[in-house]
Design a protein around this motif. Sequence first.
Motif, PDB file in Angstrom:
ATOM      1  N   ARG C 159      -3.473   1.853 105.298  1.00 30.31           N
ATOM      2  CA  ARG C 159      -4.826   1.868 104.556  1.00 30.31           C
ATOM      3  C   ARG C 159      -5.003   2.731 105.663  1.00 30.31           C
ATOM      4  O   ARG C 159      -6.262   4.429 105.257  1.00 30.31           O
ATOM      5  CB  ARG C 159      -5.466   0.966 104.848  1.00 30.31           C
ATOM      6  CG  ARG C 159      -5.738  -0.183 103.903  1.00 30.31           C
ATOM      7  CD  ARG C 159      -6.520  -0.788 104.286  1.00 30.31           C
ATOM      8  NE  ARG C 159      -6.392  -2.312 103.286  1.00 30.31           N
ATOM      9  CZ  ARG C 159      -7.264  -3.911 103.452  1.00 30.31           C
ATOM     10  NH1 ARG C 159      -8.056  -3.030 103.938  1.00 30.31           N
ATOM     11  NH2 ARG C 159      -7.191  -4.734 102.669  1.00 30.31           N
ATOM     12  N   LEU C 160      -5.086   2.901 107.188  1.00 31.72           N
ATOM     13  CA  LEU C 160      -5.162   3.388 107.757  1.00 31.72           C
ATOM     14  C   LEU C 160      -4.657   5.156 108.542  1.00 31.72           C
ATOM     15  O   LEU C 160      -5.594   6.015 108.269  1.00 31.72           O
ATOM     16  CB  LEU C 160      -4.572   3.077 109.521  1.00 31.72           C
ATOM     17  CG  LEU C 160      -5.385   3.379 110.542  1.00 31.72           C
ATOM     18  CD1 LEU C 160      -7.015   3.604 111.419  1.00 31.72           C
ATOM     19  CD2 LEU C 160      -4.348   3.300 111.735  1.00 31.72           C
ATOM     20  N   ALA C 252      -3.577  13.508  98.858  1.00 33.51           N
ATOM     21  CA  ALA C 252      -2.124  12.917  98.787  1.00 33.51           C
ATOM     22  C   ALA C 252      -2.268  12.789 100.364  1.00 33.51           C
ATOM     23  O   ALA C 252      -2.291  13.283 101.560  1.00 33.51           O
ATOM     24  CB  ALA C 252      -1.381  14.802  98.792  1.00 33.51           C
ATOM     25  N   VAL C 253      -1.338  11.854  99.568  1.00 28.25           N
ATOM     26  CA  VAL C 253      -1.341  11.313 100.660  1.00 28.25           C
ATOM     27  C   VAL C 253       0.083   9.536 101.064  1.00 28.25           C
ATOM     28  O   VAL C 253       0.675   9.801  99.265  1.00 28.25           O
ATOM     29  CB  VAL C 253      -2.004  10.093 102.130  1.00 28.25           C
ATOM     30  CG1 VAL C 253      -2.892   9.262 100.840  1.00 28.25           C
ATOM     31  CG2 VAL C 253      -1.440   9.351 103.307  1.00 28.25           C
ATOM     32  N   GLU C 254       0.958  10.043 102.100  1.00 24.63           N
ATOM     33  CA  GLU C 254       1.846   9.012 101.771  1.00 24.63           C
ATOM     34  C   GLU C 254       2.163   8.255 102.610  1.00 24.63           C
ATOM     35  O   GLU C 254       2.484   8.321 103.582  1.00 24.63           O
ATOM     36  CB  GLU C 254       3.365  10.225 102.021  1.00 24.63           C
ATOM     37  CG  GLU C 254       5.137   9.450 101.459  1.00 24.63           C
ATOM     38  CD  GLU C 254       4.521   9.136  99.575  1.00 24.63           C
ATOM     39  OE1 GLU C 254       4.578   8.053  99.852  1.00 24.63           O
ATOM     40  OE2 GLU C 254       4.297  10.277  98.716  1.00 24.63           O
ATOM     41  N   PRO C 255       1.315   7.139 102.743  1.00 19.13           N
ATOM     42  CA  PRO C 255       1.496   6.040 103.261  1.00 19.13           C
ATOM     43  C   PRO C 255       3.192   4.999 103.787  1.00 19.13           C
ATOM     44  O   PRO C 255       3.752   5.007 102.768  1.00 19.13           O
ATOM     45  CB  PRO C 255       0.428   4.890 102.757  1.00 19.13           C
ATOM     46  CG  PRO C 255       0.473   5.384 101.332  1.00 19.13           C
ATOM     47  CD  PRO C 255       0.935   6.331 100.957  1.00 19.13           C
ATOM     48  N   ASP C 256       3.439   5.470 105.250  1.00 20.08           N
ATOM     49  CA  ASP C 256       4.277   4.692 105.585  1.00 20.08           C
ATOM     50  C   ASP C 256       3.923   3.606 106.035  1.00 20.08           C
ATOM     51  O   ASP C 256       3.191   2.522 105.959  1.00 20.08           O
ATOM     52  CB  ASP C 256       4.688   5.792 107.273  1.00 20.08           C
ATOM     53  CG  ASP C 256       3.526   5.747 108.126  1.00 20.08           C
ATOM     54  OD1 ASP C 256       2.272   5.269 106.911  1.00 20.08           O
ATOM     55  OD2 ASP C 256       3.714   6.182 109.339  1.00 20.08           O
ATOM     56  N   ALA C 257       4.794   2.238 105.839  1.00 24.18           N
ATOM     57  CA  ALA C 257       5.252   1.749 105.838  1.00 24.18           C
ATOM     58  C   ALA C 257       4.689   0.382 106.859  1.00 24.18           C
ATOM     59  O   ALA C 257       5.314   1.291 108.430  1.00 24.18           O
ATOM     60  CB  ALA C 257       6.236   0.860 105.574  1.00 24.18           C
ATOM     61  N   GLY C 258       3.738   0.241 107.530  1.00 23.38           N
ATOM     62  CA  GLY C 258       3.642  -0.606 108.523  1.00 23.38           C
ATOM     63  C   GLY C 258       4.246  -1.740 109.292  1.00 23.38           C
ATOM     64  O   GLY C 258       5.325  -1.991 108.402  1.00 23.38           O
ATOM     65  N   LEU C 259       3.528  -1.826 110.413  1.00 21.76           N
ATOM     66  CA  LEU C 259       3.808  -2.904 111.127  1.00 21.76           C
ATOM     67  C   LEU C 259       4.334  -4.199 110.285  1.00 21.76           C
ATOM     68  O   LEU C 259       4.958  -5.732 110.699  1.00 21.76           O
ATOM     69  CB  LEU C 259       3.728  -3.009 112.441  1.00 21.76           C
ATOM     70  CG  LEU C 259       4.021  -1.780 113.935  1.00 21.76           C
ATOM     71  CD1 LEU C 259       3.694  -2.007 114.876  1.00 21.76           C
ATOM     72  CD2 LEU C 259       5.789  -1.587 113.584  1.00 21.76           C
TER      73      LEU C 259
END
Lengths: 254, 641, 396
Positions: C159-160, C252-259
């Motif tokens: 989300r961030l 356009a956003v490719e959210p990366d996997a979080g911790l």
Amino acid sequence: MAEIVTLLSAGCHPETGRLRPAAGDAAALALGLALRASGHRLIGLHAGPADDALRVYAGFAEFDLVRLNLSAQADALPVILPWLALRRPALVLAGPKAELGAGTGLLPYALAEAMGAACIPEVAGVEELAERVTLVQALPGGRRRRLAAPAPAVLVAAGRLAPPSGWAYARAQRARLETVPATALEPVAATAWRNEPARPLARPVRRIRGGAAARMAAATSFTAGEGQLLVQPAPDEAARAILAYLEGQGLLRS
Amino acid sequence: MGSGGVVLLILLGALGWALIGVLGRIAGWRAGRPAKVDWLAGLLALPRRYLVNVHEVVARDRYASTMHVMAAGGLVLALLLVVLVHGFGIASPWLAWPLLLACVLTLLGAERVLRRRADRPPRLSGGRWNRFGWAIGGFALGLAWFTLPATGVMADPGLLHPVSLAFAALLAWSAFELADGLAHGPMRHALAGALNLVTHPRAPRFSADRPVAAIHPIDLDAPRLGVETPQDFAWNRLVMADACVACGRCEEQCPAFAAGQPLDPKFVIRAISMAQGADHVDDRHYAGRRWPGLERRVGEGGAARPLVADGGLIPPAALWACTTCRACVEACPMMIEHVDAIIDLRRFQTLELGAVPGKAPAALAELAAADNIHGRAAARRMDAFVDLDLPLLREVESTDLLLWLGDGAFDPRGQRAMRAFVQVARHAGLELAVLGEEELDTGDLARRLGDEAQFQRLAEANIATLARYRFRRIVTTDPHVLNSLRNDYPAMGGHYEVVHHTAVLLELAEEGRLKFQPGEGQAALTYHDPCYLGRWNGEFEAPRRLLDLLGPGRVEMARHGRTARCCGGGGGAPLTDIPGPRRIPDMRMADAKATRAGTVVVACPNCAVMLDGVTGDYPAVTEVAELVLARLAVPAERVAA
Amino acid sequence: MSARPRRDPHAERERATRVGPSGRARRILGGAVPAAPVRPRRNPHVLRMAAVPGPAGRMRLDPHGGELLAHLPSLATPGAEQPIVVERPACLILAVLDLPGGRLEGSDFGLLAAARDLADRLEGAVLALTLHGRPDLSRLGVDRHIALDLPDRWDPIARLAVLRAVLADQAPAHVLFAETPLLGADLARRLAAATGLAAAFAVHRLEPEEVRARGAGLDLVGPPPPIMTLHEVLLADRPEPALREARPVPLAVEPDAGLVEDLGEIPVDLTGAPLAEADLIVSAGDGVTDWPAFHTLAARLNATVGGSRQVCDRGLLPRDRQVGASGTLVAPKAYLAFGISGAPQHLQGIERCQRVVAVNTDLHAKMIERADLAIVADAQAVMPALEALLERRRHG
Ligand SMILES: Cc1cc2nc3c(=O)[nH]c(=O)nc-3n(C[C@H](O)[C@H](O)[C@H](O)COP(=O)(O)OP(=O)(O)OC[C@H]3O[C@@H](n4cnc5c(N)ncnc54)[C@H](O)[C@@H]3O)c2cc1C
Ligand code: SF4
Ligand code: SF4
């Protein structure tokens, strides 16, 4: 076994303004004490000018208590960070909001950001702590969710969690507190913010545009369902009404 | 050798046995904490304490009292004479006949003991107590047989005569049973009971007409606060526990026991006594009734082991169910102070372990940060009284009568009664002043919950505040406040004349400053004694006389005055909230209903809340001052507000 | 409900008013005032049953018997309406909606109302960001809408990332959140910590020149910072229903996997959960006799069990289940009261309930009066019926 640091700030009674254990920090301490019971080492950390603020927590249990000697006005984060960097705890526990000062609840997030760790709010319990930490998060309505994150992590206790039980006068009196001198950095620049006495919370007067008709409409329209009355309906009809109602509220869980 | 010689032999043997046991027991007592004891005064007061104070309680049970006079009197007399007759061998009929008579008296007493045992009320313990009657009887019988030759009614048959042998065996068994019991059994009550009367820690309760029921303060810097193991009790409190005769009169009066909560004051005392005598014991052989609801529980303890613990001799819930109503103390023929023991035990739990259950920890936390358990700012104590314009002592500096509001000022029910009292007092032209926001909780509740630290802090603060002003008397509507200021504050350096508002109202009425109009067709009313006004402070009469001035038709509940049943609101019990199958206030309202009165009159804000909270078809609950206000011979709305 | 006569002060005043010689109205005090006609008391339930469907399909209550709705052009003729368009806004106000469970909730409406208000006063436009589904925001004061559909997991890092992309893309002047735990409150603090932007949390007065944020027992006052979360007193409002374009804005956003890894909700039996936390409570009073049915229903709904003092006193429910002045003060989203009369001490305990459903045989019970959905029926019949219905629903 891992080391856990729980941040303890000076609490403040909402009506009298007197010192007490901060409710959120006490909730975090409850998480820490549960972990201590399973063999981890727990350190309570307070940054501030006086032992009294820390001593009130000492009544909950016998555990290590450290105070970073700091003036009341100074920002705590710049002195907590290097201390944590030296100790490298596996978990940092914090309460959701301080009871004195700005009380923004930003500190754990800033801390996690600086440590490169995950910050998890609303934590209701920690299940496992090793390389990763498995924990339970409190959702609204008493529901729970399980999360996992790599250690080190910053956990913010759910505010509604009960404080640890067993506050004892004798423990608080006899506790030995360790004081670490700390050099506070000068605040970088005075912010545009000023502190004022809290004004009463009040709903704002609604600004309604679009003339009298709109104002009238706004004042008199409700969603239906409020004040629905069924007199002697068939049980099934009544049941359907209730069901529809709950469904509309998104409250059906099965 | 004459058969009488065997008596001497047996008695010397028994005496030796008893001595060994008693020395062991004394060593146990001496392991307790030191206590200041005025031996001379105690010894001098012993006969009076025994004959007046003890007798007053024992006599409430006619049967037991006669039984005791016969058995104990006979036995003591017989033992004195036996020394002469068999010890010094003075075989004079002038001594032998009285000895025989003493034996017969004892025998008759023993018969009464056994008769009662045959149909034993459940409050009495069984076990060794069941043998006690046989032992006394056997002893008297054996003694009588060997005394007969000395009276001259028969020749000495010689020891080897089969009858003599049988009686010798009987005498030996019973003498050893009694001697052993002196340290480990029923006979202990005689020794410890007498010693308890001499070394009693609450000497004033015997002297004054009014019991001064202060709770002893403790040194907060001590290495261990409160009592954890039997050895943490002062030694005279250990003696006190050993004085228990297991009569169960305390148990019968205890409201918590009646409500089925796991508290039995008798078991508390017996547990202390049991634990102090051994390194390790469990309560499986305990022959009294068990903790209600925990019948299968087995507790363990010892002289240096924790008394109160989940597996301890006393379950924690027992400690916290107590309302400190003192009904047990009032009922105890051995002058045992159950409440003191419970408070001492609570102190350890609270101050050292923080093991207070229920909502009590939250209340104590609020008390610490706000000086009242409701967590309200000091200024809000006056919120409900702003319209009454009560003068503040801070402004007027001196007053005749200082009104102490107490924490009832935060509760709507308490406020109603206080307002009524102020209105009536004003109507009678009485001027009152208050401390307002300078008033703090008296610390009474904290003290009873074992939080002595907070009590001392609050008492010191209140005493410092009061020292700044001049006043003649303090009046309060709250008996808990009254008791705290009157009895607990002197030890902290605060000496005040404290009166209850019922006493003030009675004064006014008797001086003719209050005129009442008879209530029309009023239903009868009954008065509920608040424990802290009645038993703790001996004030039973003033409220009753006041009510009688209001009009006829006062009836008494079966349990009233010294034996009144608690409303369940004392000692922090509503906060610790130990569950039980019944609720104490419900039982009290049932008591009231049984009188067919239309109204229960209360004189304490706690009682008002507790009894008002009982739902169902019960009499109405009214506070005395409210009733007085309603019956004033002026329309209530004309009374100066 | 009785038609107790009620004085109508307005009518009385009107009758007592005469126009004087100077043309000014003056009140005649005392004197012979014609007897006031008696206006019957209104029965609110009857009124509410007269609710009519509004333009959005939602039921609307019109106490004027339909007159009013007919006079509202925008509502009466929805087809002819043209959306309001803000073409060249002075700035963008980004409102990050919560959508708990994928649904618009009270806090979302309040947030949009506040955003709209701020945008209007700054001559800006409202840009809404939703992360789940594609709700229709055109009647909620929204000019632009970025709708993403993130997976249902709780992933604050993703989300961030989205939020940072929006900030980079759209450069809003202010980002508004609701101060809701785990949602707005969490995300706003993450954003503040990650970007170092100035932030104000729990803002309870929001003016273009100055905001007041609630600190710990004090107010922080200053100019509106870039990031703000709104205190719940600001969230009770709703935006005007005027139609706006809610123009979709691509991102356009490719959210990366979080911790943080979401391992899913833990099934919790909520029937015995702490009452103060519960959001659905079924509560029993003296009118409940069929206890097995009551408990089965509670279990089926997974609702927290509560009761009146009467039933707790009699040991039918444990004491910690008591709702009311001397029990627990509750604040659920819905409170289902079966056979509870609604004594003052009980009503005190449910003051903060959002919705109350009451089943009681007595039409005049105070609980029926208080209820939003009031059913005059035997609880013993309704409880099993509801349970059976839920059972049928579960099996398809
Ligand atoms: C100091 C004090 C504090 C109190 N605090 C609390 C508190 O915290 N919480 C609390 O709840 N109470 C409290 N009370 C008690 C309160 O005044 C009421 O007595 C209580 O709430 C009534 O409970 P009830 O509604 O279950 O019972 P009742 O008043 O007996 O009502 C039962 C209801 O069930 C209905 N009914 C009967 N049969 C059926 C049926 N078959 N189907 C459907 N409906 C039916 C009846 O019409 C009636 O309305 C307090 C009282 C005092 C004095
Ligand atoms: S003080 Fe009262 S409640 Fe406590 S043990 Fe004695 S009789 Fe029971
Ligand atoms: S404590 Fe007193 S009243 Fe209770 S059983 Fe023992 S002697 Fe009897």
